[in-house]
Design an enzyme around this catalytic site. Structure first.
Site, PDB file in Angstrom:
ATOM      1  N   THR A   1      13.792 -15.142  17.624  1.00 61.52           N
ATOM      2  CA  THR A   1      14.485 -14.654  16.429  1.00 61.52           C
ATOM      3  C   THR A   1      15.877 -14.128  16.772  1.00 61.52           C
ATOM      4  OG1 THR A   1      14.432 -12.851  14.813  1.00 61.52           O
ATOM      5  CG2 THR A   1      13.236 -12.467  16.840  1.00 61.52           C
ATOM      6  N   ASP A   2      16.750 -14.111  15.761  1.00 59.27           N
ATOM      7  CA  ASP A   2      18.082 -13.520  15.956  1.00 59.27           C
ATOM      8  C   ASP A   2      18.011 -11.994  16.084  1.00 59.27           C
ATOM      9  OD1 ASP A   2      17.444 -12.938  13.304  1.00 59.27           O
ATOM     10  OD2 ASP A   2      19.271 -13.817  12.453  1.00 59.27           O
ATOM     11  N   GLU A   3      16.853 -11.413  15.729  1.00 56.35           N
ATOM     12  CA  GLU A   3      16.751  -9.953  15.767  1.00 56.35           C
ATOM     13  C   GLU A   3      16.842  -9.386  17.184  1.00 56.35           C
ATOM     14  OE1 GLU A   3      13.715  -8.123  13.477  1.00 56.35           O
ATOM     15  OE2 GLU A   3      13.871  -9.579  11.868  1.00 56.35           O
TER      16      GLU A   3
ATOM     17  N   LYS B   1       9.799  -9.362  20.968  1.00 57.44           N
ATOM     18  CA  LYS B   1      10.314 -10.739  20.979  1.00 57.44           C
ATOM     19  C   LYS B   1      11.378 -10.867  22.086  1.00 57.44           C
ATOM     20  CE  LYS B   1       9.503 -13.794  18.745  1.00 57.44           C
ATOM     21  NZ  LYS B   1       8.453 -14.849  18.878  1.00 57.44           N
TER      22      LYS B   1
ATOM     23  N   TYR C   1       8.908  -4.802  16.832  1.00 52.91           N
ATOM     24  CA  TYR C   1       8.816  -6.264  16.714  1.00 52.91           C
ATOM     25  C   TYR C   1       9.907  -6.952  17.528  1.00 52.91           C
ATOM     26  CZ  TYR C   1       9.895 -10.886  14.864  1.00 52.91           C
ATOM     27  OH  TYR C   1      10.202 -12.216  14.764  1.00 52.91           O
TER      28      TYR C   1
HETATM   29  P1  NAD Z   1       3.548 -15.471  10.742  1.00 49.18           P
HETATM   30  O1  NAD Z   1       3.194 -14.033  10.915  1.00 49.18           O
HETATM   31  O2  NAD Z   1       3.602 -16.057   9.380  1.00 49.18           O
HETATM   32  O3  NAD Z   1       2.532 -16.377  11.591  1.00 49.18           O
HETATM   33  C1  NAD Z   1       2.089 -16.027  12.869  1.00 49.18           C
HETATM   34  C2  NAD Z   1       0.883 -16.907  13.206  1.00 49.18           C
HETATM   35  O4  NAD Z   1       0.474 -16.611  14.566  1.00 49.18           O
HETATM   36  C3  NAD Z   1      -0.338 -16.659  12.309  1.00 49.18           C
HETATM   37  O5  NAD Z   1      -0.922 -17.885  11.963  1.00 49.18           O
HETATM   38  C4  NAD Z   1      -1.266 -15.845  13.200  1.00 49.18           C
HETATM   39  O6  NAD Z   1      -2.636 -16.037  12.897  1.00 49.18           O
HETATM   40  C5  NAD Z   1      -0.920 -16.392  14.580  1.00 49.18           C
HETATM   41  N1  NAD Z   1      -1.212 -15.418  15.652  1.00 49.18           N
HETATM   42  C6  NAD Z   1      -0.841 -14.114  15.700  1.00 49.18           C
HETATM   43  N2  NAD Z   1      -1.328 -13.544  16.829  1.00 49.18           N
HETATM   44  C7  NAD Z   1      -1.971 -14.530  17.510  1.00 49.18           C
HETATM   45  C8  NAD Z   1      -2.647 -14.569  18.755  1.00 49.18           C
HETATM   46  N3  NAD Z   1      -2.751 -13.472  19.542  1.00 49.18           N
HETATM   47  N4  NAD Z   1      -3.185 -15.737  19.165  1.00 49.18           N
HETATM   48  C9  NAD Z   1      -3.086 -16.849  18.382  1.00 49.18           C
HETATM   49  N5  NAD Z   1      -2.468 -16.869  17.187  1.00 49.18           N
HETATM   50  C10 NAD Z   1      -1.908 -15.720  16.774  1.00 49.18           C
HETATM   51  O7  NAD Z   1       4.932 -15.651  11.522  1.00 49.18           O
HETATM   52  P2  NAD Z   1       6.177 -16.590  11.182  1.00 49.18           P
HETATM   53  O8  NAD Z   1       7.054 -15.903  10.239  1.00 49.18           O
HETATM   54  O9  NAD Z   1       5.666 -17.952  10.887  1.00 49.18           O
HETATM   55  O10 NAD Z   1       6.900 -16.597  12.606  1.00 49.18           O
HETATM   56  C11 NAD Z   1       6.568 -17.585  13.575  1.00 49.18           C
HETATM   57  C12 NAD Z   1       7.478 -17.409  14.776  1.00 49.18           C
HETATM   58  O11 NAD Z   1       8.826 -17.572  14.376  1.00 49.18           O
HETATM   59  C13 NAD Z   1       7.389 -16.033  15.424  1.00 49.18           C
HETATM   60  O12 NAD Z   1       7.457 -16.209  16.826  1.00 49.18           O
HETATM   61  C14 NAD Z   1       8.597 -15.293  14.894  1.00 49.18           C
HETATM   62  O13 NAD Z   1       9.027 -14.315  15.808  1.00 49.18           O
HETATM   63  C15 NAD Z   1       9.584 -16.437  14.789  1.00 49.18           C
HETATM   64  N6  NAD Z   1      10.656 -16.266  13.775  1.00 49.18           N
HETATM   65  C16 NAD Z   1      10.347 -15.978  12.484  1.00 49.18           C
HETATM   66  C17 NAD Z   1      11.350 -15.888  11.525  1.00 49.18           C
HETATM   67  C18 NAD Z   1      11.048 -15.621  10.064  1.00 49.18           C
HETATM   68  O14 NAD Z   1      11.979 -15.507   9.277  1.00 49.18           O
HETATM   69  N7  NAD Z   1       9.801 -15.514   9.650  1.00 49.18           N
HETATM   70  C19 NAD Z   1      12.677 -16.074  11.911  1.00 49.18           C
HETATM   71  C20 NAD Z   1      12.962 -16.354  13.257  1.00 49.18           C
HETATM   72  C21 NAD Z   1      11.939 -16.461  14.162  1.00 49.18           C
HETATM   73  O1  TDX Z   2      10.030  -5.393  -0.153  1.00 48.30           O
HETATM   74  C1  TDX Z   2      10.991  -5.527   0.631  1.00 48.30           C
HETATM   75  N1  TDX Z   2      12.224  -5.109   0.231  1.00 48.30           N
HETATM   76  C2  TDX Z   2      13.328  -5.231   1.025  1.00 48.30           C
HETATM   77  O2  TDX Z   2      14.428  -4.833   0.623  1.00 48.30           O
HETATM   78  C3  TDX Z   2      10.840  -6.148   1.927  1.00 48.30           C
HETATM   79  C4  TDX Z   2       9.477  -6.619   2.393  1.00 48.30           C
HETATM   80  C5  TDX Z   2      11.959  -6.283   2.705  1.00 48.30           C
HETATM   81  N2  TDX Z   2      13.169  -5.834   2.276  1.00 48.30           N
HETATM   82  C6  TDX Z   2      14.367  -6.071   3.109  1.00 48.30           C
HETATM   83  C7  TDX Z   2      14.257  -5.742   4.589  1.00 48.30           C
HETATM   84  C8  TDX Z   2      15.207  -6.750   5.208  1.00 48.30           C
HETATM   85  O3  TDX Z   2      16.541  -6.289   5.127  1.00 48.30           O
HETATM   86  O4  TDX Z   2      14.597  -7.485   3.058  1.00 48.30           O
HETATM   87  C9  TDX Z   2      15.066  -7.984   4.312  1.00 48.30           C
HETATM   88  C10 TDX Z   2      14.103  -9.023   4.861  1.00 48.30           C
HETATM   89  O5  TDX Z   2      12.903  -8.352   5.209  1.00 48.30           O
HETATM   90  P1  TDX Z   2      11.672  -9.113   5.914  1.00 48.30           P
HETATM   91  O6  TDX Z   2      11.225 -10.244   5.063  1.00 48.30           O
HETATM   92  O7  TDX Z   2      10.674  -8.081   6.320  1.00 48.30           O
HETATM   93  O8  TDX Z   2      12.387  -9.795   7.165  1.00 48.30           O
HETATM   94  P2  TDX Z   2      13.198  -9.188   8.431  1.00 48.30           P
HETATM   95  O9  TDX Z   2      12.800  -7.812   8.744  1.00 48.30           O
HETATM   96  O10 TDX Z   2      14.649  -9.497   8.219  1.00 48.30           O
HETATM   97  O11 TDX Z   2      12.601 -10.158   9.592  1.00 48.30           O
HETATM   98  C11 TDX Z   2      12.388 -11.553   9.317  1.00 48.30           C
HETATM   99  O12 TDX Z   2      13.405 -12.342   9.884  1.00 48.30           O
HETATM  100  C12 TDX Z   2      13.461 -12.407  11.270  1.00 48.30           C
HETATM  101  C13 TDX Z   2      11.030 -12.008   9.840  1.00 48.30           C
HETATM  102  O13 TDX Z   2      10.014 -11.227   9.263  1.00 48.30           O
HETATM  103  C14 TDX Z   2      10.991 -11.931  11.346  1.00 48.30           C
HETATM  104  O14 TDX Z   2       9.755 -12.441  11.821  1.00 48.30           O
HETATM  105  C15 TDX Z   2      12.114 -12.750  11.881  1.00 48.30           C
HETATM  106  O15 TDX Z   2      12.180 -12.599  13.271  1.00 48.30           O
END
Ligand code: NAD
Ligand code: TDX
Length: 332
Positions: free
Chosen positions: A121-123, A152, A148
């Protein structure tokens, strides 16, 4: 036939990636997923069969991981604890899965000399000021803010060290915020959409000025596939679609698209340590691997995502009360 092991393939981005791979390649896919609260087998049910196999298990289970990695040509590692708000309440599972799970996987990949792609992630780079003219690049120093993002960052550094010390055949990508179908309703965009569908007003943390750089999950999948196919071993690629928007603007876009007044939201307690702004410079990926996003209109992408949650109520409705109860307890 190329055999690909996808960890976390029942989660949001992992399941979008599985669908993308089924559509765009002839790979055989094995999904390894522990089906935590965030995993949902229904997200990949329609493609399970001869080409896509599901294995229920934990990435910290060294024996299982060793066996699956031994039989794979490529590992794409999505599995993680992924929600910042959860990491502030209970960081332990983040350390276990994000650090120990990644360690377990790269040890197996090293043993079997298996091609490995680590999803991050960019975080990990921390946050930017609203008026900062620089965006994150592959050279930005790590400076994570939350449990988190620090776990990462730790997992990225493990992969980098395994590349350098052991010759791990790995690449890393750091992507910005994803949106699209199959995203858990604890996350910002699906929370607001399902709030409106449930007669609840959208909830904005703080003043809503925080900026996220949005990319459609299918564009993320295409970029990952491109890195697997053409990426240079040892390299990191940033993935982003120039989609910077304030949270306030996103909520207004959703409200208007759903036929509500654009001020029909509530401001709620801010997230502790809330990162102000993320912004990705993805020029390396674009110039060196020729990737570019296909979703060029955020409004259209949001409209399609709203439609998906409207039509797939069964997929999310059972979790809605528990998710809102979690937020209610912390004034959000
Ligand atoms: P998510 O929480 O929707 O999905 C995570 C999945 O991993 C789930 O299916 C869960 O059951 C599985 N999991 C969790 N712990 C596990 C374990 N110990 N063993 C096996 N499976 C396990 O997450 P996401 O949003 O799809 O993110 C996926 C990846 O992308 C992560 O590595 C996250 O850091 C990265 N990422 C997410 C975002 C975003 O915006 N959501 C952005 C950039 C990077
Ligand atoms: O109800 C809400 N109201 C609100 O203002 C929620 C749930 C979030 N927020 C804000 C927090 C953040 O500024 O919205 C923005 C996005 O929040 P999230 O969806 O929780 O995402 P963020 O914390 O930015 O992280 C996401 O992007 C990077 C993913 O969850 C991570 O897994 C990924 O690495």
């Amino acid at each position: 036939m190329t055999s690909i092991l996808v960890t976390g393939g029942a989660g949001f981005i992992g399941s979008n990636f599985v669908h993308h791979v089924v559509t765009h390649t002839d790979f055989h896919v094995t999904v390894l997923d522990a089906l935590t609260y965030a995993g949902n087998k229904a997200s990949i049910e329609s493609v399970l069969g001869e080409r896509v196999e599901f294995v229920y298990g934990n990435i910290c289970d060294a024996e299982l991981v060793n066996e699956l990695v031994a039989n794979a040509d490529i590992v794409v590692h999505f599995a993680a604890e992924s929600h910042n708000d959860n990491s502030l309440n209970d960081p332990r599972p983040f350390v276990d899965t994000n650090i120990m799970g990644t360690f377990t996987l790269i040890e197996a990949a090293r043993r079997h000399n298996t091609r490995f792609h680590h999803i991050s992630t960019d975080e990990v780079y921390g946050d930017l000021e609203l008026d900062d003219t620089e965006r994150f690049t592959e050279r930005t120093p790590y400076n994570p803010s939350s449990p988190y993002s620090s776990t990462k960052a730790g997992s990225d550094l493990l992969v980098r060290a395994w590349i350098r010390s052991f010759g791990l055949q790995a690449t890393i990508s750091n992507c910005s915020n994803n949106y699209g179908p199959f995203q858990h309703i604890e996350k910002f965009i699906p929370r607001q959409i399902t709030n409106i569908l449930s007669g609840i007003r959208p909830k904005l943390y703080g003043s809503g000025q925080n900026v996220r750089d949005w990319i459609h999950a299918d564009d993320h999948s295409a970029a990952v596939l491109r890195i697997i196919e053409r990426g240079v071993i040892g390299e990191t690629y940033l993935i982003g679609a120039d989609g910077e928007k304030s949270n306030l603007d996103v909520v207004k876009t959703i409200l208007v698209a759903m036929g509500e007044p654009e001020d029909a939201f509530d401001l709620v307690s801010d997230r502790p340590g809330h990162d102000l702004r993320y912004a990705i410079d993805s020029s390396k990926l674009r110039a060196e691997l020729g990737w570019k996003p296909a979703y060029n209109s955020f409004d259209d992408g949001i409209a399609a995502t709203i439609e998906w949650y409207r039509v797939n109520r069964d997929w999310w409705e059972g979790h809605k009360n528990a998710v809102e109860e979690f937020y209610r307890k912390q004034g959000q």
